[in-house]
Design an enzyme around this catalytic site. Structure first.
Site, PDB file in Angstrom:
ATOM      1  N   ASP A  95       0.576  -1.492   0.070  1.00 38.84           N
ATOM      2  CA  ASP A  95      -0.124  -0.001  -0.279  1.00 38.84           C
ATOM      3  C   ASP A  95       0.504   1.070   0.566  1.00 38.84           C
ATOM      4  O   ASP A  95       1.435   1.765   0.986  1.00 38.84           O
ATOM      5  CB  ASP A  95      -1.063   0.335   1.352  1.00 38.84           C
ATOM      6  CG  ASP A  95      -1.671   1.494   1.265  1.00 38.84           C
ATOM      7  OD1 ASP A  95      -2.209   2.176   0.000  1.00 38.84           O
ATOM      8  OD2 ASP A  95      -2.424   1.421   1.870  1.00 38.84           O
ATOM      9  N   VAL A  96       0.504   2.051  -0.991  1.00 36.76           N
ATOM     10  CA  VAL A  96       1.689   3.306  -1.178  1.00 36.76           C
ATOM     11  C   VAL A  96       1.463   3.989  -0.230  1.00 36.76           C
ATOM     12  O   VAL A  96       2.026   4.962   0.043  1.00 36.76           O
ATOM     13  CB  VAL A  96       2.097   3.694  -2.418  1.00 36.76           C
ATOM     14  CG1 VAL A  96       2.645   2.893  -4.048  1.00 36.76           C
ATOM     15  CG2 VAL A  96       0.171   4.477  -2.919  1.00 36.76           C
ATOM     16  N   ASN A 122       3.321   4.456 -10.351  1.00 35.46           N
ATOM     17  CA  ASN A 122       2.833   4.489 -11.588  1.00 35.46           C
ATOM     18  C   ASN A 122       0.891   4.331 -10.706  1.00 35.46           C
ATOM     19  O   ASN A 122       0.034   4.887 -10.667  1.00 35.46           O
ATOM     20  CB  ASN A 122       2.459   3.252 -12.559  1.00 35.46           C
ATOM     21  CG  ASN A 122       1.346   2.715 -12.925  1.00 35.46           C
ATOM     22  OD1 ASN A 122       0.581   4.025 -13.501  1.00 35.46           O
ATOM     23  ND2 ASN A 122       0.567   2.357 -12.417  1.00 35.46           N
ATOM     24  N   TYR A 167      -7.634  15.991  -7.643  1.00 35.29           N
ATOM     25  CA  TYR A 167      -6.734  14.792  -8.635  1.00 35.29           C
ATOM     26  C   TYR A 167      -5.635  15.957  -9.466  1.00 35.29           C
ATOM     27  O   TYR A 167      -4.843  15.777  -9.635  1.00 35.29           O
ATOM     28  CB  TYR A 167      -7.723  14.256 -10.022  1.00 35.29           C
ATOM     29  CG  TYR A 167      -6.732  13.418 -10.729  1.00 35.29           C
ATOM     30  CD1 TYR A 167      -6.683  12.446 -10.150  1.00 35.29           C
ATOM     31  CD2 TYR A 167      -6.434  13.634 -11.935  1.00 35.29           C
ATOM     32  CE1 TYR A 167      -5.588  11.166 -11.556  1.00 35.29           C
ATOM     33  CE2 TYR A 167      -5.923  13.367 -13.036  1.00 35.29           C
ATOM     34  CZ  TYR A 167      -5.557  12.002 -12.675  1.00 35.29           C
ATOM     35  OH  TYR A 167      -4.625  10.848 -13.520  1.00 35.29           O
ATOM     36  N   LYS A 197      -1.869  16.165  -8.840  1.00 29.81           N
ATOM     37  CA  LYS A 197      -1.025  15.742 -10.688  1.00 29.81           C
ATOM     38  C   LYS A 197       0.146  17.066 -10.223  1.00 29.81           C
ATOM     39  O   LYS A 197       1.466  17.061 -11.042  1.00 29.81           O
ATOM     40  CB  LYS A 197      -1.801  15.713 -11.657  1.00 29.81           C
ATOM     41  CG  LYS A 197      -2.195  14.174 -11.817  1.00 29.81           C
ATOM     42  CD  LYS A 197      -1.077  13.127 -11.358  1.00 29.81           C
ATOM     43  CE  LYS A 197      -2.222  12.069 -11.425  1.00 29.81           C
ATOM     44  NZ  LYS A 197      -1.069  10.129 -11.600  1.00 29.81           N
TER      45      LYS A 197
END
Length: 252
Positions: free
Chosen positions: A62-63, A89, A157, A161
């Site tokens: 789990d990142v 990713n 989002y 990013k």
């Protein structure tokens, strides 16, 4: 371990762009560590690769969990002795609603995954690449078209990013002293199981709902494999790979 074998780690490898990129790297002869939250698709992909005579291992992680990320990279170092490539990713999106209607838990989930998760993996990879011999490696972060401009009602989002872009540039700068190259790939409308809905209609900047052109996600995998194939003296700092006719260039 074969000293000539290069080791790659792909997060979010169980589906979509991550899975296709992992397959492309395997086809290029990399040993690929498949990471993600769901063990089953990772194990299935690893079994397929081994059946083809390729080298892959599934390591669920789990990142967003620092301990899980540390355990992942500790295992990579213990099993392979080094890491030559990280494809950072893993990521999540949020419902397209006005920001005052978005639960704060959703904001935190997007930021924790897309920013903190990317940072935690990059941090661990940076440390391993810095101390391994020979020193160095490559980190490729998955950005997005949203790293350049937003869609309607995508504040979490889009913000995440844009943050990835800043992190990528900082990594590219800080990595110079240690032969670590950092890159970002910004993807627009790659067709996967998660993006298939866009073919049926997406909210546009003028308030209409319209289907959008898509591209085969294989093109993304091929772009990453090109970036990964370069010697560390060369770097694609940023690359935008998009469906040619998608509504990005021009007035929305």
């Amino acid at each position: 371990m074969n000293a000539s074998r290069k080791i790659a780690l792909v997060t979010g490898a169980g589906s979509g762009v991550g899975r296709m990129t992992a397959i492309a790297l395997l086809d290029d002869g990399w040993t690929v560590v498949l990471a993600g939250r769901r063990a089953e698709p990772l194990q299935a992909l690893a079994a397929e690769a081994v059946g083809r005579g390729q080298s892959a291992v599934a390591l669920p992680a789990d990142v967003t969990d620092p301990a899980s990320v540390q355990s992942l990279f500790d295992t990579v170092e213990r099993e392979f002795g080094r890491l030559d490539l990280l494809f950072n990713n893993a990521g999540v999106n949020a419902p397209a609603v006005p920001m005052d209607e978005l639960p704060l838990e959703t904001w935190f989930n997007v930021v924790n995954t897309n920013v903190t998760g990317v940072y935690l993996c990059a941090r661990a990879a940076f440390g391993l690449m810095r101390r391994q011999s020979p020193q160095g490696g490559r980190i490729i972060n998955n950005g997005s078209i949203s790293a350049h401009t937003p869609r309607p009602f995508t504040a979490p989002y889009t913000a995440s990013k844009h943050a990835v872009t800043g992190l990528t540039k900082a990594l590219a700068l800080d990595g110079r002293a240690f032969n670590i190259a950092a890159s970002q790939i910004d993807i627009g409308n790659a067709l996967t199981e998660l993006s298939e809905r866009m073919t049926r209609g997406v909210l546009q900047a003028n308030g209409t709902i319209a289907p959008e052109p898509m591209m085969d996600a294989t093109h993304v995998a091929n772009a990453v494999r090109h970036m990964a194939s370069l010697p560390l003296e060369a770097n694609v700092l940023t690359m935008t790979v998009m469906a040619s006719a998608m509504p990005f260039v021009g007035r929305g």
